[in-house]
Write a protein that holds these residues in place. Structure first.
Motif, short mmCIF file in Angstrom:
data_model
loop_
_atom_site.label_atom_id
_atom_site.label_comp_id
_atom_site.label_asym_id
_atom_site.label_seq_id
_atom_site.Cartn_x
_atom_site.Cartn_y
_atom_site.Cartn_z
N THR A 127 -16.76 -35.24 0.82
CA THR A 127 -17.75 -34.49 1.61
C THR A 127 -18.74 -35.42 2.32
O THR A 127 -19.17 -35.12 3.44
CB THR A 127 -18.54 -33.52 0.71
N HIS A 128 -19.11 -36.53 1.69
CA HIS A 128 -20.01 -37.48 2.33
C HIS A 128 -19.37 -38.10 3.58
O HIS A 128 -19.99 -38.19 4.64
CB HIS A 128 -20.41 -38.60 1.36
N ILE A 129 -18.13 -38.52 3.43
CA ILE A 129 -17.41 -39.15 4.55
C ILE A 129 -17.17 -38.14 5.67
O ILE A 129 -17.26 -38.48 6.85
CB ILE A 129 -16.09 -39.76 4.05
N THR A 130 -16.91 -36.89 5.31
CA THR A 130 -16.75 -35.85 6.32
C THR A 130 -18.03 -35.68 7.12
O THR A 130 -18.02 -35.63 8.36
CB THR A 130 -16.37 -34.51 5.65
N ARG A 131 -19.16 -35.60 6.42
CA ARG A 131 -20.45 -35.43 7.07
C ARG A 131 -20.77 -36.61 8.00
O ARG A 131 -21.17 -36.42 9.15
CB ARG A 131 -21.55 -35.27 6.02
N ILE A 132 -20.58 -37.82 7.52
CA ILE A 132 -20.86 -39.02 8.31
C ILE A 132 -19.95 -39.07 9.54
O ILE A 132 -20.40 -39.39 10.65
CB ILE A 132 -20.65 -40.29 7.45
N ARG A 135 -21.16 -36.55 12.16
CA ARG A 135 -22.43 -36.93 12.77
C ARG A 135 -22.27 -38.11 13.73
O ARG A 135 -22.93 -38.17 14.77
CB ARG A 135 -23.45 -37.28 11.67
N LEU A 136 -21.39 -39.03 13.38
CA LEU A 136 -21.17 -40.20 14.23
C LEU A 136 -20.16 -39.93 15.35
O LEU A 136 -19.95 -40.77 16.22
CB LEU A 136 -20.71 -41.39 13.39
N GLY A 137 -19.51 -38.76 15.31
CA GLY A 137 -18.52 -38.44 16.33
C GLY A 137 -17.19 -39.12 16.11
O GLY A 137 -16.34 -39.17 17.02
N ILE A 138 -16.96 -39.64 14.91
CA ILE A 138 -15.69 -40.27 14.58
C ILE A 138 -14.59 -39.22 14.48
O ILE A 138 -13.42 -39.48 14.76
CB ILE A 138 -15.82 -41.09 13.29
N ALA A 139 -14.97 -38.02 14.09
CA ALA A 139 -14.04 -36.88 14.04
C ALA A 139 -14.73 -35.67 14.64
O ALA A 139 -15.96 -35.58 14.67
CB ALA A 139 -13.62 -36.60 12.61
N ARG A 142 -13.62 -30.74 10.52
CA ARG A 142 -13.61 -31.08 9.10
C ARG A 142 -12.20 -31.24 8.55
O ARG A 142 -12.03 -31.35 7.34
CB ARG A 142 -14.35 -29.98 8.31
N ASN A 143 -11.23 -31.25 9.44
CA ASN A 143 -9.84 -31.39 9.01
C ASN A 143 -9.64 -32.72 8.29
O ASN A 143 -9.92 -33.79 8.84
CB ASN A 143 -8.91 -31.30 10.22
N TYR A 144 -9.16 -32.64 7.06
CA TYR A 144 -9.02 -33.82 6.21
C TYR A 144 -8.19 -34.90 6.88
O TYR A 144 -8.57 -36.08 6.93
CB TYR A 144 -8.40 -33.42 4.87
N ARG A 145 -7.01 -34.51 7.40
CA ARG A 145 -6.09 -35.48 7.98
C ARG A 145 -6.66 -36.11 9.25
O ARG A 145 -6.44 -37.29 9.51
CB ARG A 145 -4.74 -34.82 8.28
N GLU A 146 -7.38 -35.33 10.03
CA GLU A 146 -7.98 -35.87 11.25
C GLU A 146 -8.99 -36.97 10.92
O GLU A 146 -8.99 -38.04 11.53
CB GLU A 146 -8.66 -34.77 12.05
#
Length: 205
Positions: A127-132, A135-139, A142-146
Motif C-alpha cells: 500500500t505504501h508503494i502504491t501511494r508513492i 503521487r509521483l505519477g509513476i503509475a 492502483r493496478n498491482y501489475r501496472e
C-alpha cells in the motif's frame, strides 16, 4: 535467502502476522509464537490448535482471523506437499508464483515478497508503494501489475536491488509520504510530485 521449505513456510506465517499491523506488534506476536512452539512448522502449528495459536499471536490484532488463516495454510502445506515447500525455489518465476498463489491466505504481494527473497526477478508492491507511485505519477492506477511493471522498468533488473528499493520505499511511505499528513516539507521529490503540485502546494500558496 530462504534455504529450506520450512524457511518459506515461516516467511508465509510472518507475512500473515504483518498484514494490517505495525512491525512492533507483529514481532511481539512472532516472539510469543516461538515460545509456544520451538520451531514454526506446519505440523506443530496444527498440533497446538487454533485457540492456542490465536492466544499466542494476540499482539498482532485480528488474532482469530490470523490464526484461522495460518491453520488453514498449515493443513494445506501438510496434506498437499508433505509439509515441505523447498521445491518452490527451483521453479521458474511464473510457476513459483502460481504455486504460492494457490496457497490459502497468499496474495500477489505476499507471493512476490517470498519470490524476491528467493532470488527471483520480481518486485513486491504494498500500500505504501502504491501511494508513492500514484503521487509521483509513476503509475496511473492502483493496478498491482501496472505499478510492478513501472518500477521494474525503472530499476536495474536485479533481485537484490528490487528488494532493497521495495524496503526503502516502504520506510519512506511510513516516515515521509504518509497516507495522512505527508511530510512534504522534508521530501526531496516534492518538485516532481503530482500530489504536492496539485494538492499540497496549492494549500500552501
Amino acid at each position: 535467502m530462504f534455504r529450506s521449505g520450512n524457511d518459506i513456510f515461516k516467511a508465509l506465517v510472518v507475512t500473515i502476522l504483518t498484514q494490517n499491523t505495525n512491525d512492533k506488534n507483529a514481532l511481539r506476536a512472532y516472539e510469543n509464537l516461538t515460545k509456544v512452539v520451538s520451531d514454526i512448522t506446519p505440523e506443530k502449528l496444527v498440533s497446538i490448535g487454533e485457540d492456542a495459536l490465536a492466544n499466542a499471536i494476540r499482539p498482532a490484532g485480528m488474532y482469530r482471523v490470523r490464526a484461522r488463516k495460518i491453520i488453514e495454510l498449515s493443513k494445506v502445506v501438510l496434506e498437499k506437499y508433505g509439509g515441505n515447500l523447498v521445491w518452490i525455489k527451483d521453479l521458474p518465476l511464473d510457476d513459483a508464483r502460481k504455486a504460492l498463489l494457490e496457497l490459502p491466505g497468499v496474495g500477489e504481494k505476499t507471493a512476490d515478497v517470498i519470490l524476491v527473497n528467493l532470488g527471483k526477478l520480481t518486485f513486491p508492491v504494498d500500500t505504501h508503494i502504491t501511494r508513492i507511485s500514484l503521487r509521483l505519477g509513476i503509475a496511473r492506477s492502483r493496478n498491482y501489475r501496472e505499478i510492478q511493471r513501472a518500477w521494474m522498468s525503472i530499476l536495474t533488473p536485479d533481485p537484490s536491488r528490487y528488494l532493497e528499493i521495495h524496503l526503502k520505499l516502504i520506510q519512506f511511505g511510513r516516515d515521509v509520504c504518509r497516507a495522512r499528513n505527508p511530510r512534504c516539507d522534508v521530501c526531496g521529490f516534492k518538485e516532481v510530485c503530482n500530489y504536492y503540485i496539485n494538492v499540497k502546494g496549492r494549500v500552501n500558496q
